[in-house]
Design a protein around this motif. Structure first.
Motif, PDB file in Angstrom:
ATOM      1  N   SER A 162       0.878  -1.416  -0.520  1.00  0.00           N
ATOM      2  CA  SER A 162      -0.241  -0.055   0.173  1.00  0.00           C
ATOM      3  C   SER A 162       0.865   1.341  -0.539  1.00  0.00           C
ATOM      4  O   SER A 162       0.710   2.095   0.853  1.00  0.00           O
ATOM      5  CB  SER A 162      -1.006   0.261   1.751  1.00  0.00           C
ATOM      6  OG  SER A 162      -1.775  -1.230   0.747  1.00  0.00           O
ATOM      7  N   ARG A 164       1.999   4.032  -1.657  1.00  0.00           N
ATOM      8  CA  ARG A 164       1.592   5.587  -2.833  1.00  0.00           C
ATOM      9  C   ARG A 164       2.556   6.097  -3.975  1.00  0.00           C
ATOM     10  O   ARG A 164       1.814   5.571  -4.860  1.00  0.00           O
ATOM     11  CB  ARG A 164       1.341   7.067  -1.930  1.00  0.00           C
ATOM     12  CG  ARG A 164      -0.108   6.928  -1.274  1.00  0.00           C
ATOM     13  CD  ARG A 164      -0.578   8.478  -0.845  1.00  0.00           C
ATOM     14  NE  ARG A 164      -1.415   9.041  -1.881  1.00  0.00           N
ATOM     15  CZ  ARG A 164      -2.720   9.557  -1.685  1.00  0.00           C
ATOM     16  NH1 ARG A 164      -2.783   8.951  -0.651  1.00  0.00           N
ATOM     17  NH2 ARG A 164      -2.938  10.105  -2.011  1.00  0.00           N
ATOM     18  N   TRP A 170      -5.336   3.714  -5.249  1.00  0.00           N
ATOM     19  CA  TRP A 170      -4.508   4.753  -4.074  1.00  0.00           C
ATOM     20  C   TRP A 170      -5.577   5.814  -3.790  1.00  0.00           C
ATOM     21  O   TRP A 170      -4.232   6.008  -3.480  1.00  0.00           O
ATOM     22  CB  TRP A 170      -3.822   5.230  -5.578  1.00  0.00           C
ATOM     23  CG  TRP A 170      -2.857   5.852  -5.237  1.00  0.00           C
ATOM     24  CD1 TRP A 170      -1.444   5.914  -5.295  1.00  0.00           C
ATOM     25  CD2 TRP A 170      -3.495   7.513  -5.253  1.00  0.00           C
ATOM     26  NE1 TRP A 170      -0.592   6.948  -5.239  1.00  0.00           N
ATOM     27  CE2 TRP A 170      -1.054   8.025  -5.157  1.00  0.00           C
ATOM     28  CE3 TRP A 170      -3.681   8.339  -5.608  1.00  0.00           C
ATOM     29  CZ2 TRP A 170      -1.135   9.347  -5.375  1.00  0.00           C
ATOM     30  CZ3 TRP A 170      -3.346   9.767  -5.506  1.00  0.00           C
ATOM     31  CH2 TRP A 170      -2.063  10.206  -5.812  1.00  0.00           C
ATOM     32  N   ILE A 204      -5.365   4.694   0.271  1.00  0.00           N
ATOM     33  CA  ILE A 204      -5.129   5.032   0.798  1.00  0.00           C
ATOM     34  C   ILE A 204      -4.495   6.202   1.931  1.00  0.00           C
ATOM     35  O   ILE A 204      -4.621   7.309   1.331  1.00  0.00           O
ATOM     36  CB  ILE A 204      -3.571   4.993   0.275  1.00  0.00           C
ATOM     37  CG1 ILE A 204      -3.439   3.427  -1.055  1.00  0.00           C
ATOM     38  CG2 ILE A 204      -2.094   4.355   1.454  1.00  0.00           C
ATOM     39  CD1 ILE A 204      -2.390   2.804  -0.647  1.00  0.00           C
ATOM     40  N   THR A 255     -10.521   6.559   4.839  1.00  0.00           N
ATOM     41  CA  THR A 255      -9.430   6.377   4.079  1.00  0.00           C
ATOM     42  C   THR A 255      -8.803   5.094   5.238  1.00  0.00           C
ATOM     43  O   THR A 255      -9.612   4.409   6.134  1.00  0.00           O
ATOM     44  CB  THR A 255      -8.307   7.006   3.860  1.00  0.00           C
ATOM     45  OG1 THR A 255      -8.882   8.266   5.855  1.00  0.00           O
ATOM     46  CG2 THR A 255      -8.820   8.620   3.274  1.00  0.00           C
ATOM     47  N   PHE A 256      -7.981   4.206   4.490  1.00  0.00           N
ATOM     48  CA  PHE A 256      -7.286   3.088   5.468  1.00  0.00           C
ATOM     49  C   PHE A 256      -5.838   3.379   6.137  1.00  0.00           C
ATOM     50  O   PHE A 256      -5.643   3.832   5.369  1.00  0.00           O
ATOM     51  CB  PHE A 256      -7.488   1.883   5.516  1.00  0.00           C
ATOM     52  CG  PHE A 256      -7.381   1.582   3.449  1.00  0.00           C
ATOM     53  CD1 PHE A 256      -7.324   1.749   3.064  1.00  0.00           C
ATOM     54  CD2 PHE A 256      -6.219   0.973   3.990  1.00  0.00           C
ATOM     55  CE1 PHE A 256      -6.595   2.044   1.757  1.00  0.00           C
ATOM     56  CE2 PHE A 256      -5.195   0.568   2.517  1.00  0.00           C
ATOM     57  CZ  PHE A 256      -5.076   0.533   1.208  1.00  0.00           C
ATOM     58  N   LYS A 288      -2.250   2.039   6.764  1.00  0.00           N
ATOM     59  CA  LYS A 288      -1.353   1.127   6.536  1.00  0.00           C
ATOM     60  C   LYS A 288      -1.437   0.154   7.289  1.00  0.00           C
ATOM     61  O   LYS A 288      -1.349   0.824   8.480  1.00  0.00           O
ATOM     62  CB  LYS A 288       0.025   1.771   6.105  1.00  0.00           C
ATOM     63  CG  LYS A 288       0.230   2.569   4.461  1.00  0.00           C
ATOM     64  CD  LYS A 288       1.779   2.848   4.671  1.00  0.00           C
ATOM     65  CE  LYS A 288       1.881   4.511   4.450  1.00  0.00           C
ATOM     66  NZ  LYS A 288       3.062   4.865   4.751  1.00  0.00           N
TER      67      LYS A 288
END
Lengths: 260, 230
Positions: free
Chosen positions: A83, A85, A255, A258, B205-206, B208
């Motif tokens: 994940s 970016r 994207w 995130i 949003t999540f 990481k």
């Protein structure tokens, strides 16, 4: 919270799967295009003499695009799992560039295929087969290529001319200007040849007796492989691009979600 | 003696029945029935204008009947001389019995060979007949054939080489790919502009996934507390 987590995991899984498919298709595209570029049927001199061999350019682009797709799919899998970016943004932009190149390759292959008509090959054969006076080195190279290719075609496929032996009767040609009509109504390779390369029955061939000369045309033997080549590059590329489209849209969505 | 038979082009299907300078005739089998073995059968090839006033007594090999002068100074020529022995009757079934007119290319310009079976100089039309001579006297002849016209070769510049329009498949492929690419570019711009900035927080949003560490918990058991009190 748990529900959106599950959704994100599902999206991750789908993206990884999508990238795996892209990677495999990339390798398949590279292999297919290498096969076409290697010209197993020996028809490249005919295309070269038309001075428009875009189908081969499309296949060359396909080789590099396939390899790029494979490399980028690995990058995409790593980016999705981590994940990250930056990684994903790099992935998206490079994929768009590869997409553009593959688009160019598909459209070129499809457009150029429409250019290859029987009349084109007929005119080229009549103009160049056995032509003796050549203007420059390039002309000589192309003429020799066309002559050798036609000789090989007529011998291996037992055919004569583009539509038939009457092509040599209906039109004037470079061949006709050096070989008299009475001795050579059509080239010797149109005759049924024995193992040593001489006609089985020369008089029968000159008369046009069925069985001693090839009465069918070579156009099928030319257009078959060329169609496979063009459609293979164009439509397989199209399929890959449709799949890549979905994966890229999913990646962009992922994207954007995130947390920075 | 005038026979009713008229020479025709070969009846079997042949690819080279007529070319631009040759044609193929059926052999005159079982036509000359009362001929002696020493009579010579000639093929006469003439332009149609020479048919009416044709003189059978003009012999082959004279300048009026020389192939090299045809069709300028000689309006007919005689060639393919043979005896009746080469046209046996009856014709065996399955055999191709033809005469190729125009097959001798070596003597086209040789004045010493006026009976050359050379290639015809133009597309015609031509009319032919068979003439049997005993010495120099005509003894039998067939009727004149119908006019035979040869093929004419068109110039190869007349072939239209420009391709036809674009096929439907190619147009569909181009259109669909262009649309997809446009959508991708637009989505990229949208994602970068609207959702790429830091300012957007949002509950969707999540984060990481962090590295999961195993934390060791100090378990406060009852037997520890007396140790702390002490």
């Amino acid at each position: 919270m748990a529900k959106s987590d599950d959704g994100i995991h599902i999206l991750q899984g789908l993206l990884v799967f999508g990238n795996v498919v892209i990677g495999m298709c990339g390798i398949a595209l590279t292999a297919e295009c290498i096969f076409f570029v290697s010209d197993p049927h020996g028809l490249y001199p005919l295309l070269e003499a038309t001075e428009n061999d875009d189908i081969y350019a499309a296949a060359w682009i396909g080789i590099f695009v396939g390899f790029a797709l494979f490399a980028l799919s690995i990058l995409g899998i790593i980016g999705v799992i981590k994940s990250n970016r930056t990684l994903l943004l790099v992935y998206i932009i490079l994929m768009l560039i590869t997409y553009a190149f593959e688009m160019a390759s598909c459209i070129t292959a499809a457009t150029h295929r429409d250019f290859l008509t029987p009349n084109l090959f007929l005119k080229q054969m009549l103009e160049r087969y056995n032509k003796l006076e050549t203007v420059n080195n390039n002309d000589k190279w192309m003429t020799e290529g066309v002559t050798k290719t036609w000789d090989k075609l007529m011998l291996q496929n037992q055919c004569c001319g583009v539509r038939g032996p009457s092509d040599w009767q209906e039109y004037t040609s470079a061949f006709r200007s050096t070989h008299s009509d009475a001795d050579f109504p059509w080239p010797r390779n149109c005759c049924v040849l024995d193992a040593r390369g001489s006609p089985v029955n020369l008089d029968g061939c000159k008369l046009g007796v069925p069985g001693y000369y090839n009465s069918n045309g070579c156009y099928d033997a030319i257009s078959g492989p060329m169609n496979t080549h063009a459609w293979g590059v164009a439509w397989f590329g199209f399929a890959i691009l449709c799949w890549t489209f979905c994966v890229l849209l999913g990646t962009m969505f992922y994207w954007s979600r995130i947390e920075y | 003696e005038k026979l009713p038979y008229a020479p025709t082009l070969a009846r079997t299907p042949l690819g080279g029945l007529t070319t631009t300078s040759t044609f193929v005739l059926e052999q005159p089998r079982c036509v000359f029935t009362t001929l002696g073995d020493d009579a010579v059968i000639w093929l006469v090839v003439a332009i149609p204008e020479a048919v009416e006033n044709f003189n059978n007594s003009v012999g082959p090999g004279t300048p009026e009947r020389a192939f090299q002068g045809f069709p300028g100074s000689a309006d007919a020529y005689m060639t393919l001389n043979t005896t009746i022995l080469n046209y046996p009757c009856p014709k065996p079934p399955g055999e191709i019995t033809v005469l190729r007119v125009g097959s001798e290319t070596g003597c086209t310009k040789d004045e010493r060979r006026p009976t050359c079976n050379g290639p015809l100089p133009g597309p015609g039309p031509y009319r032919v007949k068979f003439l049997a001579l005993n010495g120099s006297e005509p003894v039998a002849e067939t009727a004149w054939s119908e006019p035979i016209t040869l093929r004419t070769a068109r110039p190869l510049s007349s072939i239209p080489a420009m391709g036809s329009g674009h096929s439907a498949g190619m147009i569909a492929l181009t259109a669909i790919l262009s649309i997809l690419f446009a959508i991708l570019l637009a989505s990229l711009v949208a994602v970068l502009v609207f959702w790429g900035s830091d300012a957007y927080g949002g509950s969707s949003t999540f984060s990481k996934p962090e590295a999961v560490t195993v934390r060791r918990y100090n378990t406060h058991h009852a037997y520890d507390q007396p140790a702390a009190r002490l």
